[in-house]
Design a protein around this motif. Structure first.
Motif, mmCIF file in Angstrom:
data_model
loop_
_atom_site.group_PDB
_atom_site.id
_atom_site.type_symbol
_atom_site.label_atom_id
_atom_site.label_comp_id
_atom_site.label_asym_id
_atom_site.label_seq_id
_atom_site.Cartn_x
_atom_site.Cartn_y
_atom_site.Cartn_z
ATOM 1 N N ASN A 1 0.802 -1.219 0.000
ATOM 2 C CA ASN A 1 0.000 0.000 0.000
ATOM 3 C C ASN A 1 0.833 1.268 0.000
ATOM 4 O O ASN A 1 0.283 2.354 -0.096
ATOM 5 N N ASN A 2 2.154 1.144 0.172
ATOM 6 C CA ASN A 2 2.992 2.333 0.317
ATOM 7 C C ASN A 2 3.198 3.018 -1.031
ATOM 8 O O ASN A 2 4.278 2.953 -1.616
ATOM 9 N N ASP A 3 2.153 3.655 -1.496
ATOM 10 C CA ASP A 3 2.252 4.304 -2.801
ATOM 11 C C ASP A 3 1.326 5.525 -2.806
ATOM 12 O O ASP A 3 0.110 5.396 -2.686
ATOM 13 N N LEU A 4 1.939 6.697 -2.958
ATOM 14 C CA LEU A 4 1.154 7.940 -2.929
ATOM 15 C C LEU A 4 0.120 7.987 -4.051
ATOM 16 O O LEU A 4 -0.867 8.720 -3.956
ATOM 17 N N ARG A 5 0.331 7.186 -5.111
ATOM 18 C CA ARG A 5 -0.614 7.193 -6.227
ATOM 19 C C ARG A 5 -1.916 6.470 -5.875
ATOM 20 O O ARG A 5 -2.864 6.494 -6.648
ATOM 21 N N ASN A 6 -1.946 5.839 -4.659
ATOM 22 C CA ASN A 6 -3.192 5.251 -4.162
ATOM 23 C C ASN A 6 -4.171 6.294 -3.616
ATOM 24 O O ASN A 6 -5.331 5.978 -3.358
ATOM 25 N N ILE A 7 -3.662 7.505 -3.388
ATOM 26 C CA ILE A 7 -4.566 8.537 -2.854
ATOM 27 C C ILE A 7 -5.616 8.867 -3.923
ATOM 28 O O ILE A 7 -5.248 9.176 -5.072
ATOM 29 N N PRO A 8 -6.924 8.787 -3.576
ATOM 30 C CA PRO A 8 -7.955 9.083 -4.589
ATOM 31 C C PRO A 8 -7.776 10.476 -5.189
ATOM 32 O O PRO A 8 -7.461 11.440 -4.474
ATOM 33 N N ARG A 9 -7.984 10.538 -6.485
ATOM 34 C CA ARG A 9 -7.715 11.769 -7.216
ATOM 35 C C ARG A 9 -8.573 12.931 -6.725
ATOM 36 O O ARG A 9 -8.128 14.080 -6.702
ATOM 37 N N ASP A 10 -9.823 12.633 -6.326
ATOM 38 C CA ASP A 10 -10.679 13.741 -5.882
ATOM 39 C C ASP A 10 -10.156 14.342 -4.571
ATOM 40 O O ASP A 10 -10.359 15.532 -4.303
ATOM 41 N N LEU A 11 -9.442 13.532 -3.761
ATOM 42 C CA LEU A 11 -8.887 14.083 -2.521
ATOM 43 C C LEU A 11 -7.651 14.949 -2.800
ATOM 44 O O LEU A 11 -7.417 15.961 -2.132
ATOM 45 N N ILE A 12 -6.870 14.554 -3.800
ATOM 46 C CA ILE A 12 -5.756 15.416 -4.244
ATOM 47 C C ILE A 12 -6.322 16.747 -4.746
ATOM 48 O O ILE A 12 -5.809 17.827 -4.405
ATOM 49 N N GLU A 13 -7.417 16.681 -5.500
ATOM 50 C CA GLU A 13 -8.001 17.929 -6.022
ATOM 51 C C GLU A 13 -8.517 18.812 -4.887
ATOM 52 O O GLU A 13 -8.427 20.041 -4.960
ATOM 53 N N GLU A 14 -9.033 18.180 -3.826
ATOM 54 C CA GLU A 14 -9.467 18.972 -2.654
ATOM 55 C C GLU A 14 -8.293 19.722 -2.023
ATOM 56 O O GLU A 14 -8.419 20.885 -1.632
ATOM 57 N N VAL A 15 -7.151 19.021 -1.933
ATOM 58 C CA VAL A 15 -5.949 19.686 -1.393
ATOM 59 C C VAL A 15 -5.550 20.850 -2.289
ATOM 60 O O VAL A 15 -5.234 21.950 -1.810
ATOM 61 N N LEU A 16 -5.585 20.617 -3.588
ATOM 62 C CA LEU A 16 -5.196 21.675 -4.524
ATOM 63 C C LEU A 16 -6.149 22.867 -4.438
ATOM 64 O O LEU A 16 -5.724 24.018 -4.580
ATOM 65 N N ASN A 17 -7.425 22.595 -4.144
ATOM 66 C CA ASN A 17 -8.369 23.704 -3.934
ATOM 67 C C ASN A 17 -7.965 24.561 -2.736
ATOM 68 O O ASN A 17 -8.090 25.785 -2.775
ATOM 69 N N LEU A 18 -7.490 23.907 -1.673
ATOM 70 C CA LEU A 18 -7.042 24.649 -0.483
ATOM 71 C C LEU A 18 -5.912 25.621 -0.825
ATOM 72 O O LEU A 18 -5.760 26.676 -0.218
ATOM 73 N N VAL A 19 -5.097 25.203 -1.797
ATOM 74 C CA VAL A 19 -3.932 25.989 -2.219
ATOM 75 C C VAL A 19 -4.337 27.066 -3.232
ATOM 76 O O VAL A 19 -3.549 27.937 -3.566
ATOM 77 N N ASN A 20 -5.599 26.975 -3.688
ATOM 78 C CA ASN A 20 -6.133 27.877 -4.716
ATOM 79 C C ASN A 20 -5.663 27.543 -6.119
ATOM 80 O O ASN A 20 -5.394 28.431 -6.929
ATOM 81 N N CYS A 21 -5.554 26.232 -6.402
ATOM 82 C CA CYS A 21 -5.224 25.746 -7.743
ATOM 83 C C CYS A 21 -6.344 24.850 -8.267
ATOM 84 O O CYS A 21 -6.967 24.118 -7.499
ATOM 85 N N LYS A 22 -6.527 24.886 -9.573
ATOM 86 C CA LYS A 22 -7.428 23.952 -10.251
ATOM 87 C C LYS A 22 -6.604 23.023 -11.142
ATOM 88 O O LYS A 22 -5.560 23.419 -11.652
ATOM 89 N N VAL A 23 -7.123 21.805 -11.332
ATOM 90 C CA VAL A 23 -6.457 20.858 -12.223
ATOM 91 C C VAL A 23 -6.907 21.127 -13.660
ATOM 92 O O VAL A 23 -8.106 21.133 -13.943
ATOM 93 N N LEU A 24 -5.957 21.370 -14.551
ATOM 94 C CA LEU A 24 -6.265 21.594 -15.972
ATOM 95 C C LEU A 24 -6.061 20.333 -16.795
ATOM 96 O O LEU A 24 -6.798 20.078 -17.740
ATOM 97 N N LYS A 25 -5.047 19.556 -16.445
ATOM 98 C CA LYS A 25 -4.764 18.311 -17.173
ATOM 99 C C LYS A 25 -4.237 17.286 -16.188
ATOM 100 O O LYS A 25 -3.519 17.639 -15.242
#
Lengths: 329, 329
Positions: free
Chosen positions: B30-54
């Protein structure tokens, strides 16, 4: 924090001068900072909040032991080092004026202003309350100033201001500075008047007279504690030691301009003499800098781990900064 | 100052993780950061004030082109780079929590946070308004953080925060970053929608597709101007370019983790591509650092003078910072 405190960390200023009239000939004529009348130097020192405790001359050097550290005046440059809450940078403009008026030095060849991070910056007077303020002050006087921070801004660090230019005078010079904190309380006992009756006795007990056996030493033991010494060596070489022995804020500095090849031996001697918990070395090197750089891995000291190691390549010379901590025993 | 402004200078965060369960075996489970669900990464990026373009994936790497720069996620580390007025450090705590909850990464192996001095720090949101504030924020999360300033505090400088520890994962990694300002306005015209109809066309016109011909490129052309690209290479190597073309505050950054021996060629290509007035290079090196150091004198570029050159020896690797200015023509 309340109670007794003294900021041992010195502000250190070195200015090299040139004259448009006669800066390449061998007859320097009036171009000699030692022509400045002594009472005018003392006036400048008063502005900085220092008194002269001892004064001496050699063929190359005028030396002052001050109530807060030391001054050395050479033909075309001076070194002023002041600790505590002194306002060293207030000496810059008056010294430029004296050099111009009494020595026909109308140009600044190079400037070095440096200091360790203060233990208690909030006690310092303007412009010394922050490095940014000091830099702004210096930038208002000099053109082409460069401000560097060596080490860790959130731990021990060391600040440098210098000019971005090729120099006529400083290339052949070199300096070693050792700044020590968390000193061995046993070693520090020597530098209390209750334990030692004179400066000369402190110098002997600590074996400071053995570092350079051919030095002429001018030393001072403060009441109730503290110690300063200036040592004059042949050929314009010097060394100077300043000691704040109180355990809560102990501080010792050593500085010399003798040649590189002695530096590792000197550091070993000084560490044995004072046994600090932490120390930094700063080495300024001219043409020998490249070889110093390649040899840097040999600058290792038993009992100490090197925490930080940085090299800054400046226009005419390199600066090597290292920070060491004693291994847990 | 009034009028349109964009802070091109990126905040750059890299965190390497370890697991107490399984950090030496080859089966990382399980030791793989790519296991983190993509929508949760996007939530973090929202906190930073970034949107995913690609978004794209390779065998080793998840890559995001963001509204303000880029993110790369590898098995045990991630790289997040955000420009403008984003609050990148707000991503730290959430990413530590996601790494713990989804990847059993309960330990931080190493952290690097760095950025160039902002052109307009007063526009930044907390804790990014000063490096001291950023360091205090990071020190509240991590133990053993070291804060360094490379370059001149009163001119161009570059800040780094990292941990004072020996690492398991980062030793075999290396990074080259090139940060350019005062870009050639002619070269910058490519990155305006009025001159170029698509990101792919910009990539071709600028010859960005020729830097690493085997790269998979994910690019974006902003409206009305500006450009970002992420490039994926074999073996977990990547490169990324971000361009702010407006003449008053032009900025281009290039970053890659390909191996050292390509760095001098890469810098030459990038200089030819963008023709900056000033640029800095930062090179992080592991075991090859000593040889880099000895070779450092060859890192010279015609048309440019090296203004600053500093080497910081950290626990597991060396950092080489150089600042170059174009000679007056």
């Amino acid at each position: 924090m309340t109670g007794h405190f003294f900021e041992g960390a010195e502000k250190l200023l070195e200015i090299w001068f040139l004259s448009s009239n006669n800066n390449s000939g061998t007859d320097k004529g009036n171009n000699d900072l030692r022509n400045i009348p002594r009472d005018l130097i003392e006036e400048v020192l008063n502005l900085v909040n220092c008194k002269v405790l001892k004064y001496a001359q050699s063929a190359t050097t005028d030396t002052y032991v001050l109530s807060e550290s030391s001054m050395f005046i050479f033909q075309s440059h001076f070194v002023l080092k002041t600790c505590g809450e002194t306002t060293l940078l207030h000496a810059v403009q008056p010294m430029l004026a004296l050099a111009r008026d009494y020595c026909e030095f109308d140009k600044v060849d190079q400037v070095f202003y440096s200091r360790r991070k203060f233990l208690r910056p909030e006690l310092q007077k303007a412009p010394h309350s922050s490095f940014d303020h000091e830099v702004a002050y210096l930038d208002s006087i000099f053109e082409g100033g460069c401000a560097y921070v060596l080490g860790r801004t959130n731990d021990d660090c060391w600040y440098l201001y210098t000019l971005d230019k090729t120099c006529a005078g400083t290339k052949s010079d070199q300096t070693l500075e050792i700044i020590m904190t968390e000193l061995d309380p046993e070693k520090m006992k020597i530098f209390y008047q209750e334990n030692t009756s004179s400066a000369a006795e402190a110098t002997q007990k600590a074996a400071i007279d053995k570092i350079f056996p051919n030095a002429k030493i001018f030393d001072y033991l403060f009441d109730p504690c503290g110690y300063s010494m200036n040592g004059l060596l042949p050929d314009g070489h010097y060394f100077t030691i300043h000691i704040t022995p109180e355990p809560d804020f102990s501080y010792v500095s050593f500085e010399t301009n003798v040649s590189y090849n002695q530096y590792q031996d000197i550091v070993r001697k000084i560490l044995k003499m004072f046994n600090p918990g932490k120390f930094t070395t700063t080495i300024f090197g001219g043409s020998a800098a490249t070889s110093l750089d390649s040899q840097r891995k040999i600058f290792q000291y038993s009992d100490y781990g090197r925490v930080d190691h940085q090299i800054v390549c400046l226009v005419d010379y390199d600066l090597i900064y290292s920070y060491y901590k004693k291994y847990p025993s």
